[in-house]
Enzyme design. Structure first.
Site, mmCIF file in Angstrom:
data_model
loop_
_atom_site.group_PDB
_atom_site.id
_atom_site.type_symbol
_atom_site.label_atom_id
_atom_site.label_comp_id
_atom_site.label_asym_id
_atom_site.label_seq_id
_atom_site.Cartn_x
_atom_site.Cartn_y
_atom_site.Cartn_z
ATOM 1 N N LYS A 83 -10.601 26.804 1.095
ATOM 2 C CA LYS A 83 -9.518 26.034 0.492
ATOM 3 C C LYS A 83 -10.075 24.683 0.072
ATOM 4 O O LYS A 83 -11.005 24.154 0.688
ATOM 5 C CB LYS A 83 -8.350 25.871 1.476
ATOM 6 C CG LYS A 83 -8.508 24.765 2.475
ATOM 7 C CD LYS A 83 -7.204 24.521 3.210
ATOM 8 C CE LYS A 83 -7.224 23.238 4.005
ATOM 9 N NZ LYS A 83 -8.307 23.084 4.943
ATOM 10 N N ASP A 132 0.840 -1.191 0.000
ATOM 11 C CA ASP A 132 0.000 0.000 0.000
ATOM 12 C C ASP A 132 0.872 1.236 0.000
ATOM 13 O O ASP A 132 1.960 1.216 0.562
ATOM 14 C CB ASP A 132 -0.830 0.023 1.286
ATOM 15 C CG ASP A 132 -2.269 -0.305 1.004
ATOM 16 O OD1 ASP A 132 -2.971 -0.661 1.957
ATOM 17 O OD2 ASP A 132 -2.675 -0.190 -0.170
#
Lengths: 106, 672
Positions: free
Chosen positions: B388, B300
């Protein structure tokens, strides 16, 4: 005395004069098992290997070509063969060789 | 925390092992080991002949019988040592696991404090705020918020309450508020540690595929030598040489591969032991062997190759905006952001001299949380909307168009493997925050080691291909799979397996469970979910994803050790032949004396020396069997050549020296 080229087996024959059949029978049995009986396990081996999964080769694969494998294969055959037959061989040909060196024979 | 490795000479292990070796003489259990079973039968026959014999050559026959029994005992001792060390290792490991206590309700309102592993199914415990839940169970009364980050990695607390479908709780999680009564639903003792212990315990241990194959080989060799012995007796009759039964039995036992036969189980147990030393619990011996042959490794990205969370590393302002202004706006937009990414933005803004503002100071501000729809977060304060978010979301917020330089920044950040977050106020784009995935240190060396062993590393991530490519290049993996969903992981594993590769994988989430089960070696992190741990065949207590390197090395080392000792065992036979065969024949045919190339003193001493060497070599090789042959990350051909030289050639030469030495000793003492 006709010339002996070494193939007369010093008189040893499967059909000896006294009609003793045991050499014939034991030789026949040995040939049957050794040549034809061996077919069965070898075929079983082939079948078992044929059913196995094919693995991809990588740097971690056992090399089956090249000088290392050849030496390993020959060495193993010689070693295991020698270990199997040396007892019997020591008792007969090898022993007789040493006897011969000392002027005696069986 | 690594478990301490026990010294081989620990008396606490040696003494019980001696007792165990006698218990293992039981022929029914010994029958699992054909080579040692034949040795035991030989020893029994020799003993019976000794007792019923007519005292002829009593001293010689007695010593032969004695050393034959020693051979069996030494082999049992090797196995008992390995088992003892395994149990000691597991016990030490158990002691280091932190002990949780539970408040058990014992009826009539009495609350008793018990250790968590004494809880049984059906017990009811009460857990209050700040305490750890002691075991898996169901909430039967009350409601509370629970921090399940130890299991799921999610730091946001969840509500667990009785009734409904939020009543299941897992052991190891922490109650943050209120108090709940939990009924325990699973027994301790079915933990992974116990399962691993049953792997090394003698009675329930099963042979792994490689062990079975090797045992078949050894049995075949034993059978061959047995037939050779019987034919030798027949030849003897024909040549009028008398081969006594004890001498034939001695020859047989010396020839059959007793060294590897005796040490085989110890090697297997020691392999699992070594894994425990590295804090990995193997659930099956088969997995350890498979690990040795693995050639593809799936990793991963998040948490494995990179640190779990991205960090803000830079502010890139739009034209006409200063870094200060951008930092200010970024910080305002991130104050209410609980995620580590948001916090790192606040921290970065401090570098630009912007003092960390407290949420409570800003009474006139409304915080706009992140939602999956808007994909933005921020704050509305004094009429200004600070936002944002991702470049698409902000583009939409400011009306569809962003300044060219900002678009360029976004592209270049993505291209370099980072994540761009754009900051805007009302309709004005202020600039971009560069969030970087930090690659863990030292990884490219680890991956280089994998490559040297012939293992290909593949990184799996849900990121876009550009980001994934950059991270892959930086960390040094061979290949990567981007935008991967859980079913892609499974498909990739299947594809590699079809192509004939053996796949190893590390995982921690429940969505990793199918892939972990499909992989040939599935290592579940200890902090992972129960489902992941059940699906995999190993559990890493350190939850370190690159632990797989050690697992593969130990797997290979295990197989190499077996091969090395088998080679050694068979190569030993050459010298034993030269010791015993002349000794057997020289009584009748003294001409064969030149074959006694070791110049052994007498036939009796020759045979006895060989038998003693055969027994002693087992004990001498126990440390090697337990520690394993040293593994170097080289290709298979190189390792093979090296080990053939050491154990093959060495196995041929060493017994000549050893038998001669023993012969000198026993003739000096006068035992033969």
């Amino acid at each position: 005395m006709h010339g002996n080229n070494g193939s007369a087996f010093a008189g040893l024959t499967g059909n000896p004069a006294n009609g003793d059949p045991h050499y014939n029978i034991t030789l026949a049995f040995a040939m049957l098992v050794g040549r034809f009986g061996m077919i069965i396990p070898v075929m079983a081996l082939a079948g078992s290997l044929g059913r196995k999964k094919l693995l991809a080769t990588s740097a971690g694969t056992f090399p089956v070509s090249g000088s290392l494998f050849v030496i390993l294969l020959i060495g193993t055959i010689l070693l295991v063969g020698a270990l199997t037959f040396l007892p019997a061989l020591t008792l007969t040909p090898i022993l007789e060789h040493f006897l011969m060196l000392n002027g005696k024979l069986f | 925390m690594a478990a301490k490795s026990h010294s081989i000479f620990d008396p606490a292990i040696i003494v019980p092992a001696i007792g165990e070796s006698f218990k293992k003489l039981n022929p029914i259990t010994l029958a699992k080991n054909p080579v040692m079973f034949v040795t035991e039968v030989g020893a029994a026959i020799t003993t019976v002949l000794l007792v019923t014999g007519h005292g002829a050559n009593f001293g010689f026959q007695f010593q032969i019988a004695l050393w034959l029994w020693f051979t069996v005992l030494f082999a049992n001792f090797a196995e008992a040592m390995a088992e003892g060390r395994g149990k000691a290792q597991a016990k030490a490991l158990r002691a280091t696991r932190t002990q949780t206590f539970a408040n058990r309700l014992a009826g009539k309102g009495i609350v008793e404090k018990v250790p968590a592993d004494q809880l049984r199914k059906g017990d009811v415990v009460v857990v209050s705020a700040g305490e750890l839940i002691p075991g898996d169970g169901e909430v039967i009364e009350g409601a509370a918020t629970v921090d399940e980050s130890a299991i799921t990695g999610e730091s946001a607390p969840v509500i667990r309450e009785s009734g409904g479908d939020r009543s299941a709780v897992t052991g190891g999680t922490k109650v943050l508020s209120d108090q709940i009564k939990i009924q325990i639903t699973s027994n301790p003792g079915e933990t992974f540690l116990d399962r691993m212990i049953s792997l090394v315990e003698g009675a329930s241990r099963q042979k792994t595929p490689n062990e079975i194959a090797l045992t078949i080989l050894l049995s075949a060799l034993t059978l061959i030598f047995l037939i050779a012995m019987m034919s030798l007796k027949a030849y003897g009759i024909a040549s009028t040489v008398d081969f006594s039964v004890p001498v034939l039995v001695a020859l047989l036992v010396c020839l059959i591969p007793t060294t590897i036969g005796g040490l085989l189980s110890a090697i297997g147990i020691a392999g699992i032991d070594r894994l425990v030393q590295k804090n990995v619990l193997a659930m099956s011996g088969r997995a350890v062997e498979a690990a040795g042959d693995v050639d593809v490794l799936l990793l991963d990205k998040t948490g494995t190759i990179t640190m779990g969370n991205r960090q803000a590393t830079d502010f890139l302002p739009a034209p006409g905006v200063t870094k200060q202004q951008l930092a200010d706006a970024a910080q305002l937009a991130s104050l209410a952001d609980e995620t580590p990414e948001g916090r790192s933005v606040v921290v970065l803004a401090k570098n630009f001299g912007i003092r960390a503002r407290e949420l409570s100071e800003m009474a006139n501000a409304t915080f706009v949380p992140f939602t999956a729809q808007t994909r933005m977060s921020g704050v509305d304060m004094d009429g200004v909307n600070y936002r944002k978010g991702s470049s698409d979301a902000i583009r939409g917020f400011v009306g569809g168009k962003m300044p060219g330089p900002v678009e360029n920044d976004v592209k270049s950040i993505s291209g370099s493997g980072g994540t761009p977050l754009v900051v805007a106020t009302n309709n004005r784009v202020l600039g971009t925050i560069h969030l970087k995935d930090i690659v863990k240190g030292g990884l490219s060396d680890r991956f280089e080691r994998f490559r040297a062993m012939g293992i290909r590393t593949v990184m799996i991530t849900g990121d876009n291909p550009l980001t994934a490519a950059a991270i892959a290049k930086e960390s040094g993996v061979d290949d990567f799979l981007a935008e991967a969903k859980p079913e892609h992981k499974l498909a990739l594993i299947r594809k590699e397996q079809q192509a004939g590769h053996l796949v190893a994988m590390t995982g921690d989430g429940t969505n990793d469970a199918p892939a972990l089960a499909q992989a040939d070696v599935g290592v579940a992190m200890n902090t992972g979910t129960q489902a992941a741990k059940e699906a995999g065949n190993m559990v890493d207590l350190d939850s370190n994803p690159t632990k797989l390197i050690e697992v593969v090395e130990i797997g290979k080392q295990l197989l190499i050790t077996r091969g090395a000792l088998t080679t050694f065992s068979i190569a030993n036979d050459v010298a034993k032949y030269f010791a015993i065969l002349p000794a057997m024949l020289v009584g009748t045919f003294k001409e064969i004396a030149p074959l006694n190339i070791m110049f052994l003193k007498s036939p009796e001493s020759a045979i006895l020396s060989a038998v003693i060497f055969n027994a002693v070599i087992i004990i001498a090789l126990i440390p090697l069997a337990l520690k394993g042959v040293r593994f170097r990350p080289l290709g298979a051909a190189k390792i093979l050549a090296r080990n053939l030289l050491i154990y093959g050639l060495g196995g041929i030469l060493l017994p000549f020296v050893g038998i001669k030495l023993i012969d000198i000793i026993i003739t000096a003492i006068g035992l033969a």
